[in-house]
Each structure stands twice: as structure tokens, then as C-alpha cells.
Design an enzyme around this catalytic site. Structure first.
Site, mmCIF file in Angstrom:
data_model
loop_
_atom_site.group_PDB
_atom_site.id
_atom_site.type_symbol
_atom_site.label_atom_id
_atom_site.label_comp_id
_atom_site.label_asym_id
_atom_site.label_seq_id
_atom_site.Cartn_x
_atom_site.Cartn_y
_atom_site.Cartn_z
ATOM 1 N N PHE A 1 0.277 4.388 0.528
ATOM 2 C CA PHE A 1 -0.543 5.385 1.274
ATOM 3 C C PHE A 1 -0.194 5.059 3.149
ATOM 4 O O PHE A 1 0.319 5.679 3.518
ATOM 5 C CB PHE A 1 -2.204 5.172 1.424
ATOM 6 C CG PHE A 1 -2.309 5.537 0.047
ATOM 7 C CD1 PHE A 1 -1.938 6.874 -0.701
ATOM 8 C CD2 PHE A 1 -3.320 4.552 -0.633
ATOM 9 C CE1 PHE A 1 -2.879 7.031 -2.194
ATOM 10 C CE2 PHE A 1 -3.511 4.862 -2.047
ATOM 11 C CZ PHE A 1 -3.859 5.929 -2.849
ATOM 12 N N CYS A 2 0.693 3.630 3.110
ATOM 13 C CA CYS A 2 0.692 2.973 3.948
ATOM 14 C C CYS A 2 2.207 3.629 4.240
ATOM 15 O O CYS A 2 2.646 3.819 5.398
ATOM 16 C CB CYS A 2 0.582 1.622 4.138
ATOM 17 S SG CYS A 2 -1.540 1.216 4.481
ATOM 18 N N ASN A 3 2.620 3.265 3.265
ATOM 19 C CA ASN A 3 4.072 3.678 2.881
ATOM 20 C C ASN A 3 4.253 5.259 3.580
ATOM 21 O O ASN A 3 5.396 5.080 4.282
ATOM 22 C CB ASN A 3 4.915 3.475 2.055
ATOM 23 C CG ASN A 3 5.473 1.878 1.391
ATOM 24 O OD1 ASN A 3 6.523 1.958 2.230
ATOM 25 N ND2 ASN A 3 4.725 0.825 1.127
ATOM 26 N N CYS B 1 0.916 -1.153 0.178
ATOM 27 C CA CYS B 1 -0.009 -0.029 -0.011
ATOM 28 C C CYS B 1 1.267 1.397 -0.262
ATOM 29 O O CYS B 1 1.518 1.436 0.682
ATOM 30 C CB CYS B 1 -1.138 0.193 1.107
ATOM 31 S SG CYS B 1 -1.725 0.778 1.196
ATOM 32 N N LEU C 1 3.730 5.566 7.069
ATOM 33 C CA LEU C 1 4.962 5.655 8.142
ATOM 34 C C LEU C 1 6.131 5.851 8.124
ATOM 35 O O LEU C 1 6.224 5.704 8.974
ATOM 36 C CB LEU C 1 4.591 3.892 8.181
ATOM 37 C CG LEU C 1 3.526 2.755 8.524
ATOM 38 C CD1 LEU C 1 3.874 0.922 7.875
ATOM 39 C CD2 LEU C 1 3.408 2.702 9.982
#
Length: 142
Positions: free
Chosen positions: A9-11, A7, A14
Site C-alpha cells: 500500500f505504501c508502494n 508494504c 508513493l
């Protein structure tokens, strides 16, 4: 909770959390992230963004289900942020039905510090679902 290495967007989220981690740690606040990713993918995420906070694995979705953040129709977590106080009480929760909409790391930092100092967190701005997202929103908003 994050969806996984796949993902983008998750990268981004985080990596953003890593940027505010020093501010959190200075206040005695810990940060961790949970996904269904196996250890090798979590390590890739850690290496890619030089993350120094724990990335925990939940391959059987036990924690994801316990916190009621399982994505509808998928065996992974919906992108969700909790702030839990020192007594283990959830003081803040942000979940959005749109995978590309996230609360900023700065807002999480500010709310976590406020909670840590005994203040009331600022609620994130609500996202108004449209079309088919309304059903997903109703499931995630609980």
C-alpha cells in the site's frame, strides 16, 4: 510517513505521489517521505517507482515519535500524511488505523495547493473503526 518497502500500500501511495509531484512543484510545494527503511531499501523504493522526491530514513524513530505517528506495537510509522505550511505549522494530518486505507494523492495535491494559496483544507472523510480497530484508532487519532 510510510511503513516501508515491504508494504504494498505504501508502494502504491508513493507511486501516486510521484504522479502529482509536478503539480505540487509548479506551486512551489515540496514533497518528502519518511520511514525506518535503511538507505538501500529506500533506494530500491526510489528505483522501483522512479521517485524523484526525497525518501528520508528514521532508523531510531526519533522523527516518527516526535510527530506521534509510531504504529502501535511496531517499530515503524503508521501511514500518515501531513501538510506543513511555509511557517512550519501542520495544517493537515491524515492517519488511518487500517494500513490499506489511504487518502488519494489527488486529494493531498488539492489540499496542499489550497493551503499554499491561503485557503482552508478540506478534511478527509472520517473512517469509522469497527471491532479491535477502535483501540488502534483511538491511539492514532490523537
Amino acid at each position: 510517513f510510510y511503513r516501508g518497502l515491504f508494504c504494498p500500500f505504501c508502494n502504491e501511495q508513493l507511486a501516486g505521489y510521484q504522479k502529482v509531484l509536478g503539480d505540487l512543484e509548479a506551486e512551489g510545494i515540496a514533497l518528502l517521505a519518511i520511514s525506518v527503511d535503511p538507505p538501500n531499501l529506500a533506494q530500491t523504493m526510489r528505483d522501483r517507482h522512479m521517485l524523484t522526491f526525497p525518501l528520508l530514513q528514521d532508523p531510531d524513530l526519533a522523527t516518527i515519535v516526535a510527530y506521534d505517528v509510531k504504529a502501535p506495537f511496531l517499530d515503524l510509522a503508521a501511514p500518515t500524511t501531513f501538510i506543513v505550511d511555509g511557517d512550519g505549522i501542520v495544517r493537515f494530518k491524515y492517519v488511518d488505523p487500517f494500513i490499506d486505507t489511504r487518502i488519494s494523492p489527488a486529494d493531498i495535491r488539492d489540499n496542499a495547493i489550497a493551503i499554499n494559496n491561503g485557503e482552508t483544507p478540506v478534511d478527509p472523510l472520517p473512517v469509522e473503526p469497527q471491532g479491535n480497530a477502535a483501540t488502534t484508532w483511538a491511539n492514532l487519532k490523537r
